[in-house]
Scaffold this active site. Sequence first.
Site, PDB file in Angstrom:
ATOM      1  N   GLY A 289       0.826  -1.193   0.000  1.00  0.00           N
ATOM      2  CA  GLY A 289       0.000   0.000   0.000  1.00  0.00           C
ATOM      3  C   GLY A 289       0.858   1.240   0.000  1.00  0.00           C
ATOM      4  CG  PHE A 291       1.019   5.113   4.563  1.00  0.00           C
ATOM      5  CD1 PHE A 291       1.690   6.300   4.362  1.00  0.00           C
ATOM      6  CD2 PHE A 291      -0.358   5.116   4.550  1.00  0.00           C
ATOM      7  CE1 PHE A 291       0.998   7.476   4.159  1.00  0.00           C
ATOM      8  CE2 PHE A 291      -1.052   6.286   4.346  1.00  0.00           C
ATOM      9  CZ  PHE A 291      -0.381   7.475   4.145  1.00  0.00           C
ATOM     10  N   GLY A 292       3.316   1.095   3.294  1.00  0.00           N
ATOM     11  CA  GLY A 292       4.131  -0.045   3.674  1.00  0.00           C
ATOM     12  C   GLY A 292       3.736  -1.289   2.917  1.00  0.00           C
ATOM     13  CB  VAL A 294       2.111  -7.721   4.316  1.00  0.00           C
ATOM     14  CG1 VAL A 294       2.151  -8.983   5.172  1.00  0.00           C
ATOM     15  CG2 VAL A 294       1.342  -6.617   5.023  1.00  0.00           C
ATOM     16  CG  ASP A 414     -10.661  -0.578  10.032  1.00  0.00           C
ATOM     17  OD1 ASP A 414     -11.776  -0.504   9.482  1.00  0.00           O
ATOM     18  OD2 ASP A 414      -9.591  -0.504   9.405  1.00  0.00           O
TER      19      ASP A 414
END
Length: 571
Positions: A289, A291-292, A294, A414
């Site tokens: 994404g 911002f980072g 996996v 969330d």
Amino acid sequence: MSGPVNLTCELGVLKTHKWFGLHAISSVTLELEVLGCEEGKFGALCDQDCVCKNGARCHGLNGACKCALGWQGVAYCPPNRKGVFCNETCACLQGATCDRWTGCECPVGWEGGHCELKCPDGTYGKDCAHKCDCDDTATTCHHATGQCVCVGRTAADCEEPCPWGTYGPRCEKSCECRTNASCDVMTGRCHCGPGLAGKFCEKEKFGGNKFNGTIRTDIAVTLSILATFFAVFIARQRFWQRFYRAGNKQQFFEGNLEELVTTDDFEQRLLRWEKDPRMLDLAEMVGQGKFGHVLRGTFRNSNGSVSEVAAKTVHQKDLQAHRAFYHEMTILITIQEGLGTPARCTNIIQLRGIVTKSDPKYILIEYADRGDLLSALRQARNRDDHHEPNFWGLAVDVARALAFLQELKLVHRDVAARNVLISANGEGKLADFGLSRDIYTDSIYTQEADNPIQINHLPLKWMALESLRDGEFTHKTDVWAYGVLLWEIATMGNEPVYPGPLRPDCHHLIQLLEKGCRLRIPHGCSVDMYRLMLRCWNADHDRRPEPQDLIKAVQLHGNVQTEWVEKETTV
């Protein structure tokens, strides 16, 4: 005794002589028809039921019981009395009758031991056995007749909200808010203006009671708040200075890290989970994404065993991403320590370790090789065959996770299908306690920039009314989001859609929800399951179901097997 009976009456023999031309009569025969009540009835009109038991005979006139040998008791109790010996009081309300054996026989639309309760919302009729059939989420039905009644809307067509100052069924109730504050058309809850607080907006937000507070009290409260703020601020600053004494000088935590880093032993808690990055073997990327990302990988444990893990990391120079990264790290450590060993709840993603002493930094969690629930729903929807699994079972798993978070006094904030992972053995795992809002950020998360210094990405269409309006988050706001998750399952992965723009802003969504607008019933969804969703979306958070209630309800309405044994996860 019933039926005709012939009776002969012997009057004796009289001397026969003529009396004014009449002859004496020596005998006469009379035929009498004796009629009794049919079996089980008594009374002058045979219109009452006998209540005699165990072979007792019932008197045809007054219903008194002639008990059989070895039995005793009375036939009828005085008014307002009940019990075998008529020694209990009924005290019925609403004009209910008192039955000797069952107590109060409530009229239609009432229940309770004394008929003191109206039928619960969504039910009506005798013994509250019928369910309302009102399609609009802003309506309920009359407790006796079942007729749909507008709540928070005008009685004519349920289209317009209540006039200012009114709320409730048919807009018949008056708001009790002060200082010209408006109230919620559904619940009557006051919407306080700037600087006001209290149930009826009767208090100044920082000045005590508006009408009788004193300057001395205001100053004391203000100084107390400031002292607490500076104490917390200094404690956090000292901790993170120690934590980054190895040379990491980035100011990651200029924002609020909530209450999770205020304890002195938190550094030691992190060290207990620290792993040697040399034992980590990373493979392909499974998520990426703004911002980072996996990575899938394996980790060699100290005992020689190998665990499959998902390694989360963030870009090094993004302050907001780092806040979310450490926020999720602290949450997962808190949860894992609350789970204990073996884990008490396998429906929360398991933490395997952290890497913070070197760059890049990682959060290591168990790897769920069947992906997330949202992707599984959409894949099943797009397949030609219709043999998709029972996704309601995964919803039960999420409800169990919420019940455990409630026990730990933690709020997820969330809950959504995208944040539920599916393990190899088909268990649902609630995941992404903060980082998912950054790693998987897309159009689902709306950017709110009321404060230009701190920009948050919020999943507006999953958020409860009080979260949107007041910034309030509790386990009941997670229940609201859980209702949206049920809607996602019922639609096989559709994105929630409200009237108006596809992705409404916060202000527009608050207006819709305050007017009683809710997501519509999905095609093919059972009425019972949709009613459960509506209960999750109740404007009054106190009337939303608890997580334990959700477990039972989804098992019932989703035809989910109720047998469940807690077990250690094997992935």
